[in-house]
Design a protein around this motif. Structure first.
Motif, mmCIF file in Angstrom:
data_model
loop_
_atom_site.group_PDB
_atom_site.id
_atom_site.type_symbol
_atom_site.label_atom_id
_atom_site.label_comp_id
_atom_site.label_asym_id
_atom_site.label_seq_id
_atom_site.Cartn_x
_atom_site.Cartn_y
_atom_site.Cartn_z
ATOM 1 N N LEU A 83 0.811 -1.210 0.000
ATOM 2 C CA LEU A 83 0.000 0.000 0.000
ATOM 3 C C LEU A 83 0.848 1.265 0.000
ATOM 4 C CD1 LEU A 83 -2.936 0.872 -0.043
ATOM 5 C CD2 LEU A 83 -2.896 0.913 2.458
ATOM 6 N N SER A 84 1.990 1.218 0.652
ATOM 7 C CA SER A 84 2.857 2.398 0.687
ATOM 8 C C SER A 84 3.474 2.705 -0.670
ATOM 9 C CB SER A 84 3.966 2.214 1.724
ATOM 10 O OG SER A 84 4.689 1.020 1.500
ATOM 11 N N HIS A 85 3.377 1.777 -1.625
ATOM 12 C CA HIS A 85 3.898 2.004 -2.969
ATOM 13 C C HIS A 85 2.797 2.368 -3.970
ATOM 14 C CE1 HIS A 85 7.843 0.794 -1.718
ATOM 15 N NE2 HIS A 85 7.409 -0.390 -1.329
ATOM 16 N N THR A 106 4.787 -0.617 6.622
ATOM 17 C CA THR A 106 5.626 0.164 7.518
ATOM 18 C C THR A 106 4.850 1.388 7.996
ATOM 19 O OG1 THR A 106 6.552 1.187 5.543
ATOM 20 C CG2 THR A 106 7.834 -0.560 6.571
ATOM 21 N N ASP A 107 5.226 1.896 9.153
ATOM 22 C CA ASP A 107 4.519 3.069 9.662
ATOM 23 C C ASP A 107 5.247 4.355 9.279
ATOM 24 O OD1 ASP A 107 6.624 3.429 11.433
ATOM 25 O OD2 ASP A 107 5.491 2.820 13.202
ATOM 26 N N ALA A 108 4.703 5.466 9.713
ATOM 27 C CA ALA A 108 5.218 6.771 9.300
ATOM 28 C C ALA A 108 6.649 7.006 9.754
ATOM 29 C CB ALA A 108 4.312 7.877 9.830
ATOM 30 N N PHE A 130 4.131 7.343 3.595
ATOM 31 C CA PHE A 130 4.369 6.975 4.993
ATOM 32 C C PHE A 130 3.054 7.153 5.755
ATOM 33 C CE2 PHE A 130 8.317 8.390 3.108
ATOM 34 C CZ PHE A 130 9.161 7.339 3.412
ATOM 35 N N HIS A 131 2.227 6.114 5.713
ATOM 36 C CA HIS A 131 0.904 6.178 6.328
ATOM 37 C C HIS A 131 1.003 6.060 7.849
ATOM 38 C CE1 HIS A 131 -1.180 5.823 2.487
ATOM 39 N NE2 HIS A 131 -0.427 4.789 2.176
ATOM 40 N N ASP A 132 0.240 6.891 8.543
ATOM 41 C CA ASP A 132 0.051 6.641 9.969
ATOM 42 C C ASP A 132 -1.302 5.959 10.141
ATOM 43 O OD1 ASP A 132 -2.113 8.672 11.198
ATOM 44 O OD2 ASP A 132 -1.003 9.693 9.603
ATOM 45 N N PHE A 179 5.710 -1.059 12.416
ATOM 46 C CA PHE A 179 4.816 -1.475 11.356
ATOM 47 C C PHE A 179 3.385 -1.127 11.721
ATOM 48 C CE2 PHE A 179 8.414 -4.442 11.601
ATOM 49 C CZ PHE A 179 8.996 -4.188 10.370
ATOM 50 N N ILE A 180 2.508 -1.208 10.744
ATOM 51 C CA ILE A 180 1.081 -1.096 10.983
ATOM 52 C C ILE A 180 0.397 -2.332 10.408
ATOM 53 C CG2 ILE A 180 0.984 1.421 11.061
ATOM 54 C CD1 ILE A 180 0.026 1.370 8.140
ATOM 55 N N ARG A 181 -0.751 -2.666 10.977
ATOM 56 C CA ARG A 181 -1.559 -3.767 10.467
ATOM 57 C C ARG A 181 -2.998 -3.275 10.407
ATOM 58 N NH1 ARG A 181 -0.634 -7.322 15.921
ATOM 59 N NH2 ARG A 181 -1.528 -5.826 17.369
ATOM 60 N N GLY A 182 -3.724 -3.707 9.396
ATOM 61 C CA GLY A 182 -5.076 -3.218 9.232
ATOM 62 C C GLY A 182 -6.022 -4.293 8.749
#
Length: 222
Positions: free
Chosen positions: A118-120, A148-150, A182-184, A208-211
């Motif tokens: 998603l970050s790409h 990855t997180d912000a 860089f999503h938070d 990292f983040i997970r959703g």
């Protein structure tokens, strides 16, 4: 899509094709070593679609959880490695090569999963990507993702200008520009809410983040 963005995305795919032989090295660094253990805590099951499967680090774990697994990537070099990894583990999956910005689902799944993809996805393609994903989710299904997180912004070299991109260097010394957002967690959940998703996005250990996201109004997508 503008010619400039199309060229950028073509270059991003070329980078990951060239990076395939060295991609797995990152899983021996930082918190990546046990990162795939996050799947034990995430609602993955049924018929699963994995987007941007890469070299199969997650694919082999998904194959052990799924009733069926379809893994998609734009880079044939990545798919070859992923296929061998799954076969070596005595597991099965179907592998398909698709450029993900033009990909449209041909079936629906209980779980759609992607890690570090998603970050790409550039801002200009964010809504279109999630609209395509919506077409791949069965009623009652969900989208599960890890990224990855912000804070990772501090570890990357921003490309010149304001293109939401970073510079990456391969072992051969070549330098490549790739999209990197860089999503938070809270901001990403809010952005998905505007697109008709109900999303819970949480920090995970190691930066990292997970959703997990479900369609708020399924009827609007069918």
């Amino acid at each position: 899509m503008s010619d400039g963005l199309e060229s950028l995305l073509d270059g991003q795919l070329a980078y990951y094709r060239a990076r395939a032989p060295e991609y797995d090295e990152v899983y021996g660094e930082r918190g990546f070593r046990s990162l795939t253990d996050l799947l034990d805590e995430l609602p993955v099951g049924g018929d699963v679609l994995e987007l941007a499967c890469g070299t199969g680090q997650w694919t082999v774990r998904l194959a052990g959880r799924a009733q069926s697994l379809t893994a998609v990537d734009g880079a044939p070099e990545m798919l070859d490695i992923a296929r061998r990894r799954v076969e070596a583990a005595g597991l099965t999956a179907t592998f398909e090569q698709h450029e993900l910005f033009s990909w449209r689902p041909q079936a629906r799944y209980d779980t759609v999963f992607f890690a570090f993809w998603l970050s790409h996805v550039p801002p200009q393609r964010f809504a279109a990507f999630w609209a395509a994903v919506a077409g791949a989710v069965r009623p009652g299904g969900r989208v599960v993702f890890v990224d990855t997180d912000a804070a990772e912004r501090l570890t990357e070299r921003a490309a010149p200008g304001d293109r939401a991109t970073v510079l990456r260097r391969l072992k051969d010394g070549s330098e490549h520009e790739v999209v990197k957002l860089f999503h938070d967690a809270a901001g990403l959940a809010a952005d998905l809410g505007k697109l008709g998703w109900t999303a819970q996005v949480d920090p995970a250990d190691g930066g990292f983040i997970r959703g997990v996201a479900t369609l708020t109004d399924r009827s609007a997508r069918d």
